[in-house]
Design a protein around this motif. Structure first.
Motif, PDB file in Angstrom:
ATOM      1  N   GLU A  19       0.516  -0.777  -0.304  1.00 44.34           N
ATOM      2  CA  GLU A  19      -0.318   0.463  -0.165  1.00 44.34           C
ATOM      3  C   GLU A  19       0.801   1.705  -0.100  1.00 44.34           C
ATOM      4  O   GLU A  19       0.914   2.728  -0.964  1.00 44.34           O
ATOM      5  CB  GLU A  19      -1.230   0.163   1.213  1.00 44.34           C
ATOM      6  CG  GLU A  19      -1.787  -1.594   1.064  1.00 44.34           C
ATOM      7  CD  GLU A  19      -1.432  -2.283   1.652  1.00 44.34           C
ATOM      8  OE1 GLU A  19      -1.469  -3.311   1.032  1.00 44.34           O
ATOM      9  OE2 GLU A  19      -0.126  -2.403   2.445  1.00 44.34           O
ATOM     10  N   HIS A  20       1.909   1.103   1.177  1.00 46.41           N
ATOM     11  CA  HIS A  20       2.957   2.443   0.589  1.00 46.41           C
ATOM     12  C   HIS A  20       3.204   2.434  -0.676  1.00 46.41           C
ATOM     13  O   HIS A  20       3.661   4.227  -1.119  1.00 46.41           O
ATOM     14  CB  HIS A  20       4.284   1.956   1.772  1.00 46.41           C
ATOM     15  CG  HIS A  20       5.059   3.600   2.056  1.00 46.41           C
ATOM     16  ND1 HIS A  20       3.888   4.988   2.143  1.00 46.41           N
ATOM     17  CD2 HIS A  20       6.076   3.421   1.604  1.00 46.41           C
ATOM     18  CE1 HIS A  20       5.358   5.551   2.520  1.00 46.41           C
ATOM     19  NE2 HIS A  20       6.619   4.578   2.397  1.00 46.41           N
ATOM     20  N   PHE A  21       4.166   1.709  -1.682  1.00 48.01           N
ATOM     21  CA  PHE A  21       4.577   1.042  -2.919  1.00 48.01           C
ATOM     22  C   PHE A  21       3.608   2.190  -3.441  1.00 48.01           C
ATOM     23  O   PHE A  21       3.742   3.624  -4.369  1.00 48.01           O
ATOM     24  CB  PHE A  21       4.901   0.093  -3.016  1.00 48.01           C
ATOM     25  CG  PHE A  21       5.502   0.053  -4.234  1.00 48.01           C
ATOM     26  CD1 PHE A  21       6.811   0.146  -5.077  1.00 48.01           C
ATOM     27  CD2 PHE A  21       4.616  -0.590  -5.039  1.00 48.01           C
ATOM     28  CE1 PHE A  21       7.236   0.051  -6.267  1.00 48.01           C
ATOM     29  CE2 PHE A  21       4.533  -0.417  -6.565  1.00 48.01           C
ATOM     30  CZ  PHE A  21       5.688   0.416  -6.717  1.00 48.01           C
ATOM     31  N   GLU A  22       2.454   2.107  -3.766  1.00 42.72           N
ATOM     32  CA  GLU A  22       1.192   1.846  -4.803  1.00 42.72           C
ATOM     33  C   GLU A  22       0.817   3.392  -4.281  1.00 42.72           C
ATOM     34  O   GLU A  22       1.596   4.079  -5.187  1.00 42.72           O
ATOM     35  CB  GLU A  22      -0.119   1.410  -4.017  1.00 42.72           C
ATOM     36  CG  GLU A  22       0.012  -0.102  -4.667  1.00 42.72           C
ATOM     37  CD  GLU A  22      -1.372  -0.546  -4.775  1.00 42.72           C
ATOM     38  OE1 GLU A  22      -1.441  -1.467  -4.951  1.00 42.72           O
ATOM     39  OE2 GLU A  22      -1.828  -0.692  -3.130  1.00 42.72           O
ATOM     40  N   THR A  23       1.163   3.784  -2.877  1.00 38.66           N
ATOM     41  CA  THR A  23       0.543   5.872  -3.377  1.00 38.66           C
ATOM     42  C   THR A  23       1.892   6.218  -3.326  1.00 38.66           C
ATOM     43  O   THR A  23       2.437   7.158  -3.825  1.00 38.66           O
ATOM     44  CB  THR A  23       0.334   5.795  -1.098  1.00 38.66           C
ATOM     45  OG1 THR A  23      -0.621   5.055  -1.266  1.00 38.66           O
ATOM     46  CG2 THR A  23       0.705   7.326  -0.906  1.00 38.66           C
ATOM     47  N   ALA A  24       3.157   5.759  -2.150  1.00 36.70           N
ATOM     48  CA  ALA A  24       4.620   6.478  -3.621  1.00 36.70           C
ATOM     49  C   ALA A  24       4.559   6.287  -4.763  1.00 36.70           C
ATOM     50  O   ALA A  24       5.101   7.591  -4.976  1.00 36.70           O
ATOM     51  CB  ALA A  24       5.672   6.125  -2.182  1.00 36.70           C
ATOM     52  N   VAL A  25       4.411   5.735  -5.511  1.00 31.32           N
ATOM     53  CA  VAL A  25       4.149   5.626  -6.659  1.00 31.32           C
ATOM     54  C   VAL A  25       4.063   6.890  -7.538  1.00 31.32           C
ATOM     55  O   VAL A  25       4.570   7.369  -8.377  1.00 31.32           O
ATOM     56  CB  VAL A  25       4.507   4.415  -7.343  1.00 31.32           C
ATOM     57  CG1 VAL A  25       2.963   3.982  -7.896  1.00 31.32           C
ATOM     58  CG2 VAL A  25       5.405   4.331  -9.182  1.00 31.32           C
ATOM     59  N   VAL A  26       2.476   6.259  -7.082  1.00 31.67           N
ATOM     60  CA  VAL A  26       2.025   7.697  -8.152  1.00 31.67           C
ATOM     61  C   VAL A  26       2.042   9.173  -7.012  1.00 31.67           C
ATOM     62  O   VAL A  26       2.090   9.787  -8.106  1.00 31.67           O
ATOM     63  CB  VAL A  26       0.846   7.201  -7.595  1.00 31.67           C
ATOM     64  CG1 VAL A  26      -0.989   8.625  -7.980  1.00 31.67           C
ATOM     65  CG2 VAL A  26       0.125   5.971  -7.940  1.00 31.67           C
ATOM     66  N   ASP A  27       2.777   9.027  -6.203  1.00 31.51           N
ATOM     67  CA  ASP A  27       3.153  10.564  -5.485  1.00 31.51           C
ATOM     68  C   ASP A  27       4.115  10.944  -6.512  1.00 31.51           C
ATOM     69  O   ASP A  27       4.068  12.356  -6.294  1.00 31.51           O
ATOM     70  CB  ASP A  27       2.917  10.830  -4.057  1.00 31.51           C
ATOM     71  CG  ASP A  27       1.595  10.385  -2.730  1.00 31.51           C
ATOM     72  OD1 ASP A  27       0.579  10.745  -3.850  1.00 31.51           O
ATOM     73  OD2 ASP A  27       1.907  10.204  -2.421  1.00 31.51           O
ATOM     74  N   GLY A  28       5.350  10.235  -6.906  1.00 35.66           N
ATOM     75  CA  GLY A  28       6.280  10.546  -7.256  1.00 35.66           C
ATOM     76  C   GLY A  28       6.608  10.768  -8.373  1.00 35.66           C
ATOM     77  O   GLY A  28       7.192  12.039  -9.142  1.00 35.66           O
ATOM     78  N   PHE A  29       5.080   9.838  -9.207  1.00 33.81           N
ATOM     79  CA  PHE A  29       5.342   9.934 -11.024  1.00 33.81           C
ATOM     80  C   PHE A  29       3.693  10.735 -11.230  1.00 33.81           C
ATOM     81  O   PHE A  29       4.362  10.233 -12.513  1.00 33.81           O
ATOM     82  CB  PHE A  29       5.959   8.195 -10.928  1.00 33.81           C
ATOM     83  CG  PHE A  29       7.146   8.239 -11.092  1.00 33.81           C
ATOM     84  CD1 PHE A  29       8.706   8.500 -11.248  1.00 33.81           C
ATOM     85  CD2 PHE A  29       7.471   7.038  -9.468  1.00 33.81           C
ATOM     86  CE1 PHE A  29       9.418   7.704 -11.510  1.00 33.81           C
ATOM     87  CE2 PHE A  29       8.660   6.886  -9.921  1.00 33.81           C
ATOM     88  CZ  PHE A  29       9.699   7.077 -10.393  1.00 33.81           C
TER      89      PHE A  29
END
Length: 134
Positions: A19-29
């Motif tokens: 869940e952290h990965f999913e949020t971070a990838v959308v926030d980051g890219f």
């Protein structure tokens, strides 16, 4: 260097929830994430994949390992370095162990530290042919 795995050589050095990965990838890219595939077959070591598309560049993907202990990316050298810097930025500043980026053939690595730059990654790359890994 294009196919890179971000992991820890230490038993407890890497723990990244899906869940952290999913949020971070959308926030980051942001809008460059053209697809986020959160479901993979149970036998797959990967449980979520993000595809990043940018005009004038080849698309690349970022994969999250189901065991929460790694990230894999493909793409150009520049994209790989971008993912390394992004991945390090979403992990704890003081992790339990070392965080490494290794090439797919385990021919080299760099230890990822908080606050690194592209130049730090390039200068810190250790070629395993020249020296064995730590």
């Amino acid at each position: 260097m294009p196919n890179i795995i971000i992991l820890s050589p230490d038993a407890d050095g890497f723990d990244l929830a899906k869940e952290h990965f999913e949020t971070a990838v959308v926030d980051g890219f942001g809008a460059q994430v053209t697809s986020l595939v959160p479901e993979a077959p149970d036998e797959s070591p990967v449980d979520v994949a993000a595809r990043v598309d940018r005009p004038g560049e080849p698309a690349f993907q970022i994969f999250h390992f189901r065991a929460r202990d790694g990230i894999y990316t493909d793409g150009t050298d520049e994209q790989a370095i971008e993912v390394m810097l992004w991945a390090r930025s979403i992990l704890p500043e003081e992790p339990s162990g070392r965080i490494w980026a290794v090439d797919e053939g385990y021919n080299g690595h760099v230890e990822l530290r908080s606050g690194m730059t592209k130049e730090d990654i390039e200068a810190g790359w250790v070629d395993h042919a020249d020296s064995p890994p730590e």
